[in-house]
Design a protein around this motif. Structure first.
Motif: not given
Length: 175
Positions: A90-115
């Motif tokens: 119900r509240w995004r602020s609580i969701k951001s405390v208890v769970s993380s966001e997905p992280s993009l690691l590879l995009y269109r065949g290219e590895l994302l080194g910083d991620a």
């Protein structure tokens, strides 16, 4: 030193009786609370799951904790889990405390080194996830995502996979 292996039958009987009853109560509580209680979604859920195990062990082995106290502790954990997950929906602020966001690691065949560096995921782990999805070439991958539960999702590129590996089976498959 003479009580290392066996103390008395009363303690063993207590562990047996309380263990069976506490286990049955835990199963009943978990079934009543729904599938979300033990889902594999984020670090918060892992903490709750470990807490269930720790509480059950305490109920079993600590003679100073009654079954009623243990049942209340288990019910309290499940109730808190329910309230936090209910609130996070119900509240995004609580969701951001208890769970993380997905992280993009590879995009269109290219590895994302910083991620990769930020999430502490190696290139080999990403490649293993791609292979595990049955994809042989990175140019067939639109994205690899580190999900909130720690798993890696592989998204096939649009139009990738022309079915060439199946072409030799066509004469066999036709009647």
């Amino acid at each position: 030193m003479d009580h290392i292996f066996f103390d008395d039958w009363d303690k063993l009987n207590r562990t047996l009786i309380v263990g069976v009853l506490a286990y049955v109560l835990l199963v009943i509580f978990l079934r009543a609370s729904g599938k979300r209680t033990l889902s594999k979604l984020n670090a918060f859920d892992l903490v709750v799951t470990v807490s269930f195990g720790s509480t059950l062990a305490t109920i079993l082995l600590n003679k100073d904790v009654t079954l009623a106290q243990g049942a209340l502790a288990l019910l309290l954990l499940i109730t808190m889990q329910f309230l936090v997950t209910w609130s996070s929906v119900r509240w995004r602020s609580i969701k951001s405390v208890v769970s993380s966001e997905p992280s993009l690691l590879l995009y269109r065949g290219e590895l994302l080194g910083d991620a990769l560096h930020a999430t502490r995921v190696t290139e080999d782990e990403v490649l293993a996830a791609v292979r595990g999805s049955g994809i042989a070439a990175l140019d067939e991958v639109e994205a690899v995502v580190l999900e909130t539960d720690g798993s890696l999702s592989v998204v096939r590129a649009p139009g990738a996979g022309n079915g060439s590996a199946r072409s030799s089976l066509d004469p066999i498959a036709k009647p």
